[in-house]
Design an enzyme around this catalytic site. Structure first.
Site, PDB file in Angstrom:
ATOM      1  CG  ASP B  22     103.574   6.055  32.620  1.00 12.40           C
ATOM      2  OD1 ASP B  22     103.030   6.465  33.673  1.00 12.40           O
ATOM      3  OD2 ASP B  22     104.245   5.011  32.575  1.00 12.40           O
ATOM      4  CG  ASP B 141     108.798   4.982  41.648  1.00  5.46           C
ATOM      5  OD1 ASP B 141     107.639   4.538  41.533  1.00  5.46           O
ATOM      6  OD2 ASP B 141     109.218   5.962  41.002  1.00  5.46           O
TER       7      ASP B 141
END
Lengths: 192, 261
Positions: B22, B141
């Site tokens: 990330d 997600d």
């Protein structure tokens, strides 16, 4: 100088990056005399067979490629375009290798994406390689087995992971994305 | 019983282990349950280390993805492409074919789209037709609710009423090359992947599914590969902090006769 043929298919930059990691200078070009005068030629590609062939034919690149006598390496779509015919868009290809390109049956996940094993290695780009090494594939179409097959792989069925005829070499997998195993193959090609 | 000898000549596609980095302002970070970011290092150095350790692929997610830091990201992608010899995916803030063009020009092999594809699903087919399906990873997600597994957007902050299975199938139809499925219930918990939704999606689509969210032990990877049709498993912090070195994980999975490079 190594010429990387520029045409309407992606993945050209990563081949150039791989060569520069190996300390080899290259140019990405569609200039005919640059391609003809290069020590070696790489024909990479990720894309669609029909539109790629049309692009090459419109520019007379199909005839040019077949006339090259220096070591020539097609990668992924490049390999498929060097075959006789592709089921993708019912496309007549360069016919350097007398073999057809077919779509994988959808009995398993398509595309064949990821690391798979090379077998039955022969020919000049595998001099540093061994059977059982894994390389990175991503494709939905494959060249059948034929007399020019220089490596096999099995996914759903056995297919040509690499082809060789005279000065023409091709790999269905991506040596430029296959870690150290791929680097060895590129090095062998560079040393031809 | 002796350690099971791993038969190297298994002529099958290998299950992929994918570290995820990330990225925020050019650095690697990892949130727990999508918040509370802690710095985890220089992404290029981490990426190189992962390649050395045997990572099969890498994913970089730009979690800030603002217009201001776009050039920082492109510069980072170029650096990564120059340094590593395995495939990598870049995601975060991709809204158009032009965004994909600049990322692939910088050296990305694939892009991952999430919220922007939920908002405008045609984006998937636009990218697929220009760059090929292999270039488009659709990241989903998802969170389990009373009414079933639902899609969340904007880094897990925005709920939708979209069923995760419906969205995965739609993404495949539109030309997605892969589904990166993150269970928000599991993410950051280190309690294992969600076998439930991973298997549901992997059974129903005919493209590779990458399981994500919840990896905390080597056994979790074995569980997801032995109990679902997932093609790959992705994790972040356990690799960053070297809690599970990739070599060790792969060695362990081989003893379970899972096909691993």
């Amino acid at each position: 100088m190594i010429a990387i043929i520029k045409y309407n298919a992606g993945n050209i930059k990563s081949v150039q990056n791989a060569l520069s990691r190996l300390g080899v200078e290259s140019m990405v070009t569609d200039n005919k005399s640059d391609i003809l005068n290069a020590d070696k030629v790489i024909f990479p590609g990720v894309g669609e067979a029909g539109s790629a062939m049309t692009y090459l034919q419109d520019r007379g690149m199909d005839i040019l490629i077949k006339s090259i006598t220096r070591p020539f390496l097609g990668i992924c779509l490049g390999q498929q375009l060097m075959c006789s015919h592709s089921e993708e868009g019912d496309t007549n290809c360069l016919n350097i290798f007398n073999v057809n390109v077919r779509k994988f049956p959808s009995t398993d996940i398509v595309p064949h994406m990821g690391w798979n094993t090379l077998y039955d290695l022969k020919g000049d780009i595998f001099t540093k390689s061994e059977n059982n090494e894994d390389v990175y594939f991503v494709h939905s179409y494959y060249a059948e087995l034929c007399e020019n097959t220089s490596a096999t792989c099995t996914y759903i069925l056995p297919f040509s992971a690499a082809l060789q005829k005279d000065n023409f070499f091709a790999t269905q997998f991506h040596p430029e994305k296959s870690a150290d195993v791929g680097d060895k193959i590129l090095k062998s090609f560079m040393e031809l | 019983m002796p350690e099971i000898a791993y038969i190297k000549n298994n002529k099958v596609l290998k299950k992929r282990i994918i570290p995820c980095l990330d990225i925020k302002n050019g650095r690697t970070v990892k949130g727990i349950n999508f918040v509370s970011l802690t710095d985890a290092g220089d992404p290029v150095e981490l990426a190189k280390a992962y390649v050395q350790q045997g990572a099969d692929e890498l994913v970089f997610l730009d979690i800030t993805a603002t217009i201001e830091n776009r050039s920082t990201l492109l510069h980072l992608v170029e650096k990564i492409a120059n340094e590593i010899n395995i495939p990598f995916t870049v995601g975060g803030g991709i809204n158009s074919v032009e965004d994909v063009y600049s990322l692939t020009q910088a050296g990305a092999d694939k892009v991952s789209v999430n919220s922007s594809a939920v908002k405008r699903p045609e984006l998937i087919s636009e990218i697929a037709s220009r760059f090929g399906s292999q270039c488009v990873v659709v990241a989903i997600d998802t969170k389990k609710e009373k009414t079933g597994w639902k899609v969340y957007t904007h880094g897990g902050r925005t709920p939708t009423i979209i069923s995760t299975l419906d969205w995965a199938k739609r993404a495949e139809e539109l030309g997605a090359g892969e589904i990166l499925l993150t269970s928000m219930n599991n993410d950051g918990t280190k309690s294992g992947f969600s076998l439930d939704i991973t298997q549901t999606i992997a059974e129903e689509v005919n493209i590779p599914v990458i399981a994500s969210g919840g990896a905390g032990a080597k056994e979790h990877f074995a569980d997801v590969f032995l109990n679902t049709k997932a093609s790959a498993a992705l994790a972040a912090s356990i690799f960053h902090f070297d809690e599970i070195p990739i070599q060790e994980l792969k060695k362990y999975l081989k003893t379970k006769n899972i096909p691993i490079r």
